[in-house]
Design a protein around this motif. Sequence first.
Motif, PDB file in Angstrom:
ATOM      1  N   GLN A  28     -20.797  44.884  -1.576  1.00 31.84           N
ATOM      2  CA  GLN A  28     -19.963  44.943  -0.134  1.00 31.84           C
ATOM      3  C   GLN A  28     -20.932  45.675   1.010  1.00 31.84           C
ATOM      4  O   GLN A  28     -21.368  45.328   2.030  1.00 31.84           O
ATOM      5  CB  GLN A  28     -18.919  45.927  -0.097  1.00 31.84           C
ATOM      6  CG  GLN A  28     -17.839  45.182  -0.421  1.00 31.84           C
ATOM      7  CD  GLN A  28     -17.172  44.155   0.362  1.00 31.84           C
ATOM      8  OE1 GLN A  28     -16.339  44.275   2.387  1.00 31.84           O
ATOM      9  NE2 GLN A  28     -17.121  42.943   0.632  1.00 31.84           N
ATOM     10  N   GLN A  29     -21.556  46.484   0.564  1.00 33.85           N
ATOM     11  CA  GLN A  29     -23.020  47.425   1.445  1.00 33.85           C
ATOM     12  C   GLN A  29     -24.220  46.637   1.573  1.00 33.85           C
ATOM     13  O   GLN A  29     -24.266  45.949   2.898  1.00 33.85           O
ATOM     14  CB  GLN A  29     -23.561  48.650   0.861  1.00 33.85           C
ATOM     15  CG  GLN A  29     -24.441  49.389   1.665  1.00 33.85           C
ATOM     16  CD  GLN A  29     -23.947  49.371   3.086  1.00 33.85           C
ATOM     17  OE1 GLN A  29     -22.389  50.028   2.838  1.00 33.85           O
ATOM     18  NE2 GLN A  29     -24.587  49.565   3.658  1.00 33.85           N
ATOM     19  N   VAL A  30     -24.362  45.756   0.851  1.00 32.93           N
ATOM     20  CA  VAL A  30     -25.436  44.194   0.995  1.00 32.93           C
ATOM     21  C   VAL A  30     -25.004  43.227   2.249  1.00 32.93           C
ATOM     22  O   VAL A  30     -25.105  42.841   2.458  1.00 32.93           O
ATOM     23  CB  VAL A  30     -25.945  43.775  -0.168  1.00 32.93           C
ATOM     24  CG1 VAL A  30     -26.893  42.358   0.532  1.00 32.93           C
ATOM     25  CG2 VAL A  30     -26.337  44.845  -1.205  1.00 32.93           C
ATOM     26  N   THR A  31     -23.269  43.082   1.844  1.00 33.48           N
ATOM     27  CA  THR A  31     -22.776  42.325   2.882  1.00 33.48           C
ATOM     28  C   THR A  31     -22.394  42.417   4.148  1.00 33.48           C
ATOM     29  O   THR A  31     -23.267  42.113   5.152  1.00 33.48           O
ATOM     30  CB  THR A  31     -21.575  41.560   2.156  1.00 33.48           C
ATOM     31  OG1 THR A  31     -21.199  41.018   0.995  1.00 33.48           O
ATOM     32  CG2 THR A  31     -20.570  40.475   2.996  1.00 33.48           C
ATOM     33  N   LYS A  32     -22.875  43.663   4.107  1.00 32.05           N
ATOM     34  CA  LYS A  32     -22.480  44.360   5.526  1.00 32.05           C
ATOM     35  C   LYS A  32     -24.248  43.782   6.437  1.00 32.05           C
ATOM     36  O   LYS A  32     -24.359  44.146   7.280  1.00 32.05           O
ATOM     37  CB  LYS A  32     -22.250  45.787   5.894  1.00 32.05           C
ATOM     38  CG  LYS A  32     -20.560  45.953   5.453  1.00 32.05           C
ATOM     39  CD  LYS A  32     -20.113  47.186   5.287  1.00 32.05           C
ATOM     40  CE  LYS A  32     -18.716  48.136   4.949  1.00 32.05           C
ATOM     41  NZ  LYS A  32     -18.890  49.451   4.193  1.00 32.05           N
ATOM     42  N   GLU A  33     -25.070  45.206   5.368  1.00 36.18           N
ATOM     43  CA  GLU A  33     -26.056  44.702   6.015  1.00 36.18           C
ATOM     44  C   GLU A  33     -27.130  43.834   5.942  1.00 36.18           C
ATOM     45  O   GLU A  33     -27.950  43.545   7.120  1.00 36.18           O
ATOM     46  CB  GLU A  33     -26.950  45.990   4.997  1.00 36.18           C
ATOM     47  CG  GLU A  33     -26.862  47.467   4.656  1.00 36.18           C
ATOM     48  CD  GLU A  33     -28.310  47.948   4.436  1.00 36.18           C
ATOM     49  OE1 GLU A  33     -28.804  47.443   3.621  1.00 36.18           O
ATOM     50  OE2 GLU A  33     -27.546  48.988   3.770  1.00 36.18           O
ATOM     51  N   LEU A  34     -26.444  43.053   5.505  1.00 36.93           N
ATOM     52  CA  LEU A  34     -26.711  41.051   5.885  1.00 36.93           C
ATOM     53  C   LEU A  34     -26.351  41.383   6.911  1.00 36.93           C
ATOM     54  O   LEU A  34     -27.569  39.831   8.089  1.00 36.93           O
ATOM     55  CB  LEU A  34     -26.789  40.125   5.127  1.00 36.93           C
ATOM     56  CG  LEU A  34     -26.968  40.290   3.791  1.00 36.93           C
ATOM     57  CD1 LEU A  34     -26.383  39.203   2.669  1.00 36.93           C
ATOM     58  CD2 LEU A  34     -28.605  39.302   3.686  1.00 36.93           C
ATOM     59  N   ASP A  35     -25.061  40.971   7.253  1.00 33.23           N
ATOM     60  CA  ASP A  35     -24.708  40.315   9.229  1.00 33.23           C
ATOM     61  C   ASP A  35     -25.318  41.545  10.210  1.00 33.23           C
ATOM     62  O   ASP A  35     -25.641  40.685  10.961  1.00 33.23           O
ATOM     63  CB  ASP A  35     -23.831  41.047   8.505  1.00 33.23           C
ATOM     64  CG  ASP A  35     -21.627  40.574  10.042  1.00 33.23           C
ATOM     65  OD1 ASP A  35     -22.434  39.440  10.168  1.00 33.23           O
ATOM     66  OD2 ASP A  35     -21.353  41.376  11.134  1.00 33.23           O
ATOM     67  N   LYS A  76      -5.768  42.145   0.961  1.00 32.41           N
ATOM     68  CA  LYS A  76      -6.300  41.783   2.016  1.00 32.41           C
ATOM     69  C   LYS A  76      -7.888  41.781   2.538  1.00 32.41           C
ATOM     70  O   LYS A  76      -8.253  41.563   3.004  1.00 32.41           O
ATOM     71  CB  LYS A  76      -6.709  43.496   3.101  1.00 32.41           C
ATOM     72  CG  LYS A  76      -5.052  44.389   3.227  1.00 32.41           C
ATOM     73  CD  LYS A  76      -5.407  45.105   3.442  1.00 32.41           C
ATOM     74  CE  LYS A  76      -4.105  45.723   3.987  1.00 32.41           C
ATOM     75  NZ  LYS A  76      -4.398  48.070   3.898  1.00 32.41           N
ATOM     76  N   GLY A  77      -7.959  41.244   0.699  1.00 35.79           N
ATOM     77  CA  GLY A  77      -9.189  40.943   0.905  1.00 35.79           C
ATOM     78  C   GLY A  77     -10.512  41.882   0.135  1.00 35.79           C
ATOM     79  O   GLY A  77     -10.131  43.204   0.944  1.00 35.79           O
ATOM     80  N   ASP A  78     -11.904  41.261   1.211  1.00 41.92           N
ATOM     81  CA  ASP A  78     -12.758  42.778   0.955  1.00 41.92           C
ATOM     82  C   ASP A  78     -12.669  43.230   2.722  1.00 41.92           C
ATOM     83  O   ASP A  78     -12.106  42.358   3.031  1.00 41.92           O
ATOM     84  CB  ASP A  78     -14.023  41.603   0.969  1.00 41.92           C
ATOM     85  CG  ASP A  78     -14.437  41.052  -0.672  1.00 41.92           C
ATOM     86  OD1 ASP A  78     -14.074  41.721  -1.729  1.00 41.92           O
ATOM     87  OD2 ASP A  78     -14.805  40.290  -0.781  1.00 41.92           O
ATOM     88  N   GLU A  79     -13.307  43.851   2.614  1.00 37.80           N
ATOM     89  CA  GLU A  79     -13.629  45.500   3.410  1.00 37.80           C
ATOM     90  C   GLU A  79     -13.999  44.364   5.169  1.00 37.80           C
ATOM     91  O   GLU A  79     -14.094  43.896   5.726  1.00 37.80           O
ATOM     92  CB  GLU A  79     -14.296  46.252   3.254  1.00 37.80           C
ATOM     93  CG  GLU A  79     -14.302  47.380   4.274  1.00 37.80           C
ATOM     94  CD  GLU A  79     -15.181  48.560   4.725  1.00 37.80           C
ATOM     95  OE1 GLU A  79     -15.517  49.806   4.733  1.00 37.80           O
ATOM     96  OE2 GLU A  79     -15.238  48.859   3.387  1.00 37.80           O
ATOM     97  N   ILE A  80     -15.780  43.672   4.413  1.00 34.49           N
ATOM     98  CA  ILE A  80     -16.196  42.663   5.095  1.00 34.49           C
ATOM     99  C   ILE A  80     -16.626  41.361   4.758  1.00 34.49           C
ATOM    100  O   ILE A  80     -15.808  40.512   3.619  1.00 34.49           O
ATOM    101  CB  ILE A  80     -16.889  42.847   5.730  1.00 34.49           C
ATOM    102  CG1 ILE A  80     -18.413  42.070   6.605  1.00 34.49           C
ATOM    103  CG2 ILE A  80     -18.545  43.354   4.421  1.00 34.49           C
ATOM    104  CD1 ILE A  80     -19.671  42.820   7.236  1.00 34.49           C
ATOM    105  N   ASP A  81     -15.677  40.350   5.619  1.00 37.28           N
ATOM    106  CA  ASP A  81     -15.747  38.735   4.968  1.00 37.28           C
ATOM    107  C   ASP A  81     -16.992  38.366   4.566  1.00 37.28           C
ATOM    108  O   ASP A  81     -17.629  37.652   5.981  1.00 37.28           O
ATOM    109  CB  ASP A  81     -14.592  38.129   6.309  1.00 37.28           C
ATOM    110  CG  ASP A  81     -14.562  36.664   5.753  1.00 37.28           C
ATOM    111  OD1 ASP A  81     -14.014  36.251   4.347  1.00 37.28           O
ATOM    112  OD2 ASP A  81     -14.555  35.616   6.611  1.00 37.28           O
TER     113      ASP A  81
END
Length: 256
Positions: A28-35, A76-81
């Motif tokens: 999830q952290q990598v996904t946030k940082e990609l965003d 709810k799914g993931d914290e960040i989509d």
Amino acid sequence: MVELLYVNKSNGVATVVIKNPPMNVLSQQVTKELDIVFGQLEEDNEVISIILTGDGEKAFMAGADIKEFPERDAEKGDEIDTHTVFNRIENIPKPTIAVLNGFTLGGGLELALTCDIRIAENHAKIGLPEVNLGLLPGAGGTQRLPRIVGSSKAKEMMFTGSPVDAEEAHKLGIVNKVVPKGEGREAAEKLANKLANQSLQALSRIKRLVNVGSELPLEEGLEMEKQLFNDLFVTEDAKEGVSAFIEKRKPVFTHK
């Protein structure tokens, strides 16, 4: 704050490296940082083309962080989509090149498929193994892969969960080019630098026409092409490109 990605910028090229050892998994952290990073690169007027790769020699990205799965809220799914983030990367109005420098599995392949061009090192293993966990590709794999390899081959890859090697991925059109181990970044930099010398006004419109126009009926796509060509024709870069050709010199684009 960005901790699992690092970015280097030089001569209009930004290189984004995923550093989440040992296998650069999609947490999830990598996904946030990609965003965050791709949002910044979209607004950065000095960046024309983008390279995305994984740190080290083992993996571009070996899937999602499975350790996070038990904590996932099914409703709810993931914290960040992830779809929102991947769509942003796919549609950023700048050319993107993924360097597959090892295992490119699950979410890693799904991330790579959002890039415009993919270069694989010859030791890369590429696939969607989610079925082995009783799951399915959930970050765009079921939609993007069939558009490249066709529905039958995509189903085979997803039904079996078996990866393909770099050469097979090249034959299938998943990757544009295969290079020896350790030479992916160099090959990508050479291409990215060439793209960075082009007009972003033209590059962004070409990308939009392929990404959006290819999903439209032919007549609508052609009408879209006509409109974007006319819009582009009056830009400073188009005038510079035409003048440079007539004057037999190299154009100097300002991306305006």
